[in-house]
Structures are given as C-alpha cells and as structure tokens.
Design a protein around this motif. Structure first.
Motif, PDB file in Angstrom:
ATOM      1  N   VAL A 153       0.855  -1.182   0.000  1.00  0.00           N
ATOM      2  CA  VAL A 153       0.000   0.000   0.000  1.00  0.00           C
ATOM      3  C   VAL A 153       0.895   1.236   0.000  1.00  0.00           C
ATOM      4  O   VAL A 153       1.788   1.369   0.839  1.00  0.00           O
ATOM      5  CB  VAL A 153      -0.913   0.008   1.236  1.00  0.00           C
ATOM      6  N   ASP A 154       0.631   2.130  -0.943  1.00  0.00           N
ATOM      7  CA  ASP A 154       1.363   3.388  -1.011  1.00  0.00           C
ATOM      8  C   ASP A 154       0.793   4.310   0.070  1.00  0.00           C
ATOM      9  O   ASP A 154      -0.410   4.614   0.050  1.00  0.00           O
ATOM     10  CB  ASP A 154       1.181   3.995  -2.406  1.00  0.00           C
ATOM     11  N   PRO A 155       1.620   4.763   1.018  1.00  0.00           N
ATOM     12  CA  PRO A 155       1.094   5.573   2.129  1.00  0.00           C
ATOM     13  C   PRO A 155       0.470   6.899   1.656  1.00  0.00           C
ATOM     14  O   PRO A 155      -0.516   7.372   2.226  1.00  0.00           O
ATOM     15  CB  PRO A 155       2.284   5.836   3.031  1.00  0.00           C
ATOM     16  N   ILE A 156       0.989   7.500   0.615  1.00  0.00           N
ATOM     17  CA  ILE A 156       0.436   8.770   0.123  1.00  0.00           C
ATOM     18  C   ILE A 156      -0.944   8.532  -0.501  1.00  0.00           C
ATOM     19  O   ILE A 156      -1.876   9.300  -0.267  1.00  0.00           O
ATOM     20  CB  ILE A 156       1.411   9.422  -0.876  1.00  0.00           C
ATOM     21  N   SER A 157      -1.092   7.475  -1.256  1.00  0.00           N
ATOM     22  CA  SER A 157      -2.387   7.162  -1.850  1.00  0.00           C
ATOM     23  C   SER A 157      -3.416   6.820  -0.770  1.00  0.00           C
ATOM     24  O   SER A 157      -4.578   7.218  -0.856  1.00  0.00           O
ATOM     25  CB  SER A 157      -2.268   5.985  -2.825  1.00  0.00           C
ATOM     26  N   PHE A 158      -2.956   6.080   0.236  1.00  0.00           N
ATOM     27  CA  PHE A 158      -3.842   5.733   1.335  1.00  0.00           C
ATOM     28  C   PHE A 158      -4.282   6.991   2.107  1.00  0.00           C
ATOM     29  O   PHE A 158      -5.456   7.153   2.434  1.00  0.00           O
ATOM     30  CB  PHE A 158      -3.157   4.728   2.276  1.00  0.00           C
TER      31      PHE A 158
END
Length: 191
Positions: free
Chosen positions: A36-41
């Motif tokens: 999971v990409d933290p920025i997208s999340f």
C-alpha cells in the motif's frame, strides 16, 4: 434502528462498492499490489473525511433553509385562507339589507386576525433574515389596507349599511389583488 434509517443510502452505496470491488478482483485479470502506497492511502482517507464533513455540515444547512421556507409558505397559506374566509363572508352577505351587527363584528374580527397573521409572518421573516420576503411587507400591508377599506370603509358602521349600494367589483378587486400578492409571496418564498 434509527441509525440505519438515517444513513440507509450511505450504507447501501458502501455495500455496493465493496460488492463490486470483490467481483472486479475475482473476475477481471487486474492484479492488485500487496503493498500500500502511504500517500495514496492518506489521500483516500482525506477524501473520505472531506466527503463526510461536507455531508454532515452542508446537508443540515440546506435542510434548515428548506424548513424555514416551508414554515413561511404554510403561514402564507393560512393568510390566504383567512382572506378567502372574509371573501366568502362578503359573498354571503352581499345584498342583505341592512347588514346586522354580528356580521359586521365578524368582518372586523376576521380582518383583525388577518392583520395579526400578516404581522406575525413578517416578524418571522425578519427573524429568519429572509430579505426576499421581508422586503414585500409594505406592498402586502398596502394591499391589506385597500382590501379592508373596500369592505369596511365608508358607512360600514352605520345601521343601514348594505354592500349592494356599490358595484360588486369595488369589493371583489381588492380581494383578488391581495390574493395575487400572497400567491406571489408563496412563489418568492419557494425560491
């Protein structure tokens, strides 16, 4: 149970989204990354928070404005009904010679009631800060005065007063003009 009724649509669309997402993963050949990409999340969470805040603050504000409009419209309908009752009383007594004191008192009390309802209505519009409606106060008061003076003006208090001494339109036109202005206020209040 009340919670489910209040948020029924939101819960329904959330379940549909989960259901569609499940089938997209199973039946299409789209590969999802395990990472999971933290920025997208964070972007997803922020978008959801903004959507919820908008739903919680903007929707109640719109509902509150609609409730005020409905209250004003109901008051205007009541004013129109009182004016209609006065007109019906006039139609029943047009040509009766002479007009008895009970009927005269009924006219006076109904006009007083109409005047009180109009005053109450405009005090409510000033309280709710509805400039569209409160700016019409002078016009409505003028129409009310013309209507009242057409019915009760002149020799109304004399014992031998009869409506038939003047043409029917002299009494009817002020009622029509007053009713038109009330209908215009109802339309204006709905905007």
């Amino acid at each position: 149970m009340k919670y489910l009724k209040q948020y029924r649509n939101q819960l329904l669309f959330t379940l549909i989204g989960i259901f569609v997402g499940f089938f997209i993963e199973r039946f299409t050949h789209i590969d999802f990354k395990d990472k999971v990409d933290p920025i997208s999340f964070a972007n997803l969470i922020l978008t959801l928070v903004i959507a919820l805040l908008l739903a919680l603050f903007i929707q109640p504000s719109n509902e509150s404005a609609r409730i005020e409009k409905n209250l004003h419209i109901e008051q205007l309908k009541e004013i129109k009904e009182i004016a209609k009752n006065i007109h019906n009383l006039f139609v029943l007594n047009y040509g009766i010679q002479p007009l008895n004191n009970d009927v005269k008192q009924s006219f006076i009390s109904q006009f007083r009631n109409l005047s009180n309802q109009i005053d109450f209505f405009f005090s409510q519009t000033e309280f709710s800060k509805n400039e569209n409606l409160s700016s019409q106060k002078k016009i409505i008061i003028d129409q009310l005065v013309k209507y009242k003076s057409a019915i009760t003006g002149g020799s109304f208090n004399k014992n031998n007063f009869i409506f038939k001494s003047l043409p029917y339109n002299k009494y009817d036109n002020p009622y029509k003009n007053f009713s038109k202005k009330i209908i215009e206020l109802i339309i204006l209040g709905n905007k």
